[in-house]
Design a protein around this motif. Sequence first.
Motif, PDB file in Angstrom:
ATOM      1  N   ILE A 141      24.676   2.609   6.449  1.00 39.59           N
ATOM      2  CA  ILE A 141      23.711   3.495   7.118  1.00 39.59           C
ATOM      3  C   ILE A 141      24.423   4.688   7.751  1.00 39.59           C
ATOM      4  N   LEU A 142      25.557   4.430   8.415  1.00 37.55           N
ATOM      5  CA  LEU A 142      26.338   5.504   9.019  1.00 37.55           C
ATOM      6  C   LEU A 142      26.836   6.472   7.962  1.00 37.55           C
ATOM      7  N   LEU A 143      27.326   5.942   6.857  1.00 36.51           N
ATOM      8  CA  LEU A 143      27.824   6.790   5.775  1.00 36.51           C
ATOM      9  C   LEU A 143      26.703   7.651   5.202  1.00 36.51           C
ATOM     10  N   LEU A 144      25.521   7.080   5.049  1.00 38.27           N
ATOM     11  CA  LEU A 144      24.387   7.830   4.529  1.00 38.27           C
ATOM     12  C   LEU A 144      24.003   8.969   5.477  1.00 38.27           C
ATOM     13  N   ILE A 145      24.049   8.700   6.775  1.00 43.32           N
ATOM     14  CA  ILE A 145      23.727   9.745   7.756  1.00 43.32           C
ATOM     15  C   ILE A 145      24.748  10.877   7.700  1.00 43.32           C
ATOM     16  N   LEU A 146      26.031  10.530   7.596  1.00 43.24           N
ATOM     17  CA  LEU A 146      27.085  11.549   7.520  1.00 43.24           C
ATOM     18  C   LEU A 146      26.932  12.402   6.261  1.00 43.24           C
ATOM     19  N   VAL A 147      26.662  11.748   5.149  1.00 42.21           N
ATOM     20  CA  VAL A 147      26.473  12.481   3.896  1.00 42.21           C
ATOM     21  C   VAL A 147      25.220  13.343   3.970  1.00 42.21           C
ATOM     22  N   PHE A 148      24.184  12.843   4.639  1.00 40.54           N
ATOM     23  CA  PHE A 148      22.953  13.615   4.812  1.00 40.54           C
ATOM     24  C   PHE A 148      23.246  14.922   5.546  1.00 40.54           C
TER      25      PHE A 148
ATOM     26  N   PHE B 103      21.718  10.797  -4.061  1.00 37.09           N
ATOM     27  CA  PHE B 103      22.569  11.239  -5.165  1.00 37.09           C
ATOM     28  C   PHE B 103      23.784  11.999  -4.642  1.00 37.09           C
ATOM     29  N   ALA B 104      23.589  12.802  -3.610  1.00 33.86           N
ATOM     30  CA  ALA B 104      24.722  13.508  -2.996  1.00 33.86           C
ATOM     31  C   ALA B 104      25.716  12.513  -2.410  1.00 33.86           C
ATOM     32  N   ALA B 105      25.212  11.417  -1.841  1.00 32.95           N
ATOM     33  CA  ALA B 105      26.093  10.389  -1.285  1.00 32.95           C
ATOM     34  C   ALA B 105      26.950   9.782  -2.378  1.00 32.95           C
ATOM     35  N   TYR B 106      26.334   9.548  -3.540  1.00 29.63           N
ATOM     36  CA  TYR B 106      27.089   8.986  -4.669  1.00 29.63           C
ATOM     37  C   TYR B 106      28.178   9.950  -5.132  1.00 29.63           C
ATOM     38  N   LEU B 107      27.830  11.232  -5.271  1.00 29.03           N
ATOM     39  CA  LEU B 107      28.803  12.219  -5.739  1.00 29.03           C
ATOM     40  C   LEU B 107      29.968  12.378  -4.764  1.00 29.03           C
ATOM     41  N   ILE B 108      29.684  12.283  -3.472  1.00 29.85           N
ATOM     42  CA  ILE B 108      30.733  12.448  -2.464  1.00 29.85           C
ATOM     43  C   ILE B 108      31.617  11.207  -2.377  1.00 29.85           C
ATOM     44  N   THR B 109      30.987  10.043  -2.287  1.00 24.92           N
ATOM     45  CA  THR B 109      31.764   8.815  -2.092  1.00 24.92           C
ATOM     46  C   THR B 109      32.547   8.408  -3.331  1.00 24.92           C
ATOM     47  N   ASP B 110      32.130   8.903  -4.512  1.00 17.20           N
ATOM     48  CA  ASP B 110      32.841   8.549  -5.735  1.00 17.20           C
ATOM     49  C   ASP B 110      33.648   9.721  -6.294  1.00 17.20           C
ATOM     50  N   ASN B 111      33.803  10.765  -5.490  1.00 21.37           N
ATOM     51  CA  ASN B 111      34.588  11.922  -5.906  1.00 21.37           C
ATOM     52  C   ASN B 111      36.077  11.580  -5.962  1.00 21.37           C
TER      53      ASN B 111
ATOM     54  N   LYS C  69       0.835  -1.200   0.000  1.00 20.60           N
ATOM     55  CA  LYS C  69       0.000   0.000   0.000  1.00 20.60           C
ATOM     56  C   LYS C  69       0.874   1.256   0.000  1.00 20.60           C
ATOM     57  N   ALA C  70       0.419   2.252  -0.746  1.00 24.42           N
ATOM     58  CA  ALA C  70       1.162   3.512  -0.833  1.00 24.42           C
ATOM     59  C   ALA C  70       1.112   4.241   0.509  1.00 24.42           C
ATOM     60  N   TYR C  71       2.205   4.888   0.852  1.00 23.39           N
ATOM     61  CA  TYR C  71       2.258   5.665   2.091  1.00 23.39           C
ATOM     62  C   TYR C  71       3.239   6.813   1.897  1.00 23.39           C
ATOM     63  N   HIS C  72       3.178   7.771   2.795  1.00 18.36           N
ATOM     64  CA  HIS C  72       4.050   8.947   2.721  1.00 18.36           C
ATOM     65  C   HIS C  72       4.890   9.027   3.987  1.00 18.36           C
ATOM     66  N   SER C  73       6.177   9.211   3.812  1.00 17.85           N
ATOM     67  CA  SER C  73       7.093   9.327   4.956  1.00 17.85           C
ATOM     68  C   SER C  73       8.033  10.504   4.721  1.00 17.85           C
ATOM     69  N   LYS C  74       7.950  11.500   5.564  1.00 16.38           N
ATOM     70  CA  LYS C  74       8.820  12.668   5.440  1.00 16.38           C
ATOM     71  C   LYS C  74      10.282  12.290   5.659  1.00 16.38           C
ATOM     72  N   VAL C  75      10.535  11.341   6.562  1.00 13.57           N
ATOM     73  CA  VAL C  75      11.915  10.926   6.855  1.00 13.57           C
ATOM     74  C   VAL C  75      12.540  10.251   5.642  1.00 13.57           C
ATOM     75  N   ILE C  76      11.787   9.304   5.035  1.00 12.10           N
ATOM     76  CA  ILE C  76      12.295   8.603   3.852  1.00 12.10           C
ATOM     77  C   ILE C  76      12.532   9.589   2.709  1.00 12.10           C
ATOM     78  N   ASN C  77      11.586  10.488   2.498  1.00  6.52           N
ATOM     79  CA  ASN C  77      11.728  11.472   1.423  1.00  6.52           C
ATOM     80  C   ASN C  77      12.917  12.396   1.666  1.00  6.52           C
TER      81      ASN C  77
ATOM     82  N   ASP D 252      25.133  17.246   3.213  1.00  6.09           N
ATOM     83  CA  ASP D 252      24.265  17.781   2.168  1.00  6.09           C
ATOM     84  C   ASP D 252      23.315  18.836   2.724  1.00  6.09           C
ATOM     85  N   GLN D 253      22.833  18.639   3.952  1.00  4.37           N
ATOM     86  CA  GLN D 253      21.953  19.642   4.556  1.00  4.37           C
ATOM     87  C   GLN D 253      22.702  20.952   4.807  1.00  4.37           C
ATOM     88  N   ILE D 254      23.964  20.844   5.185  1.00  5.83           N
ATOM     89  CA  ILE D 254      24.789  22.055   5.351  1.00  5.83           C
ATOM     90  C   ILE D 254      24.968  22.746   4.006  1.00  5.83           C
ATOM     91  N   ARG D 255      25.217  21.936   2.965  1.00  9.09           N
ATOM     92  CA  ARG D 255      25.368  22.495   1.618  1.00  9.09           C
ATOM     93  C   ARG D 255      24.104  23.214   1.169  1.00  9.09           C
TER      94      ARG D 255
END
Length: 239
Positions: free
Chosen positions: A198-205, A159-167, A144-152, A208-211
């Motif tokens: 998961i830790l890497l994603l949080i750090l990149v998040f 994409f920012a994680a990809y650009l940073i980790t593969d820079n 079933k479809a649902y909306h999650s602000k955290v997931i969004n 990216d929020q600072i950016r």
Amino acid sequence: MLLHSVFPFFTNAYWFVDAYIILMLLLPYLNKVIVSFLRASLIYLIILLVLLGNVMCQLGNTAFATNSTFGYILPAYFIGAYLKKYECHVRHPYIKALALYIIVIVCAGVSYKYFAGLRANFFTDGPFQTIIATLIFIGVINQKAYHSKVINLFAKTVFAAYLITDNDYLRSTVWSFFSFRSVTELWKINLLGIPSVILLLILVFVIDQIRIYVFRKISVSSLISTCIDRTFQLIRNVG
């Protein structure tokens, strides 16, 4: 290296970005194939693309694709299109994906332990990963479809994680923390890998929020729009 870091496309620095742009350019023609093909023909095409794009490259044949080319992601698009065009229901897709994942890890572990890692990439990067991803995708689209602000919120960071980790400047530094060189057992690497990602994603998040905050403060979007407008105005004046 600086040019590769600043422009994430057409410089062979970020293969996935280049492959995605190629996909967008070919999309009208690929969609015509999907619409015109009968179900059996589409299944045959998907099997052929998986064999050429996933299986063959893991066996050492890179005539059609490697792990970082357009041919490697092409099967995924046709699989997604097939699932959209035809309903596909699988019982307990997540359980089956997990079971297949465990089998893959065991097979790769046996390869590393007894065969010096011979063709271990066939299990870790090959068609089995495509099947696992497809099962997960089927499970997601059938729930079933649902909306999650955290997931969004975190989804915007992928994409920012990809650009940073593969820079070019950051790749070796970032992945040196997650190389697990002191760990020899494959099952431990997989056990440590999930929380590490998961830790890497949080750090990149956070980065990216600072950016985003800084860009909003200095109105980067407005500056870019102004530069584009002035460039086109200059071109018109010259013409």
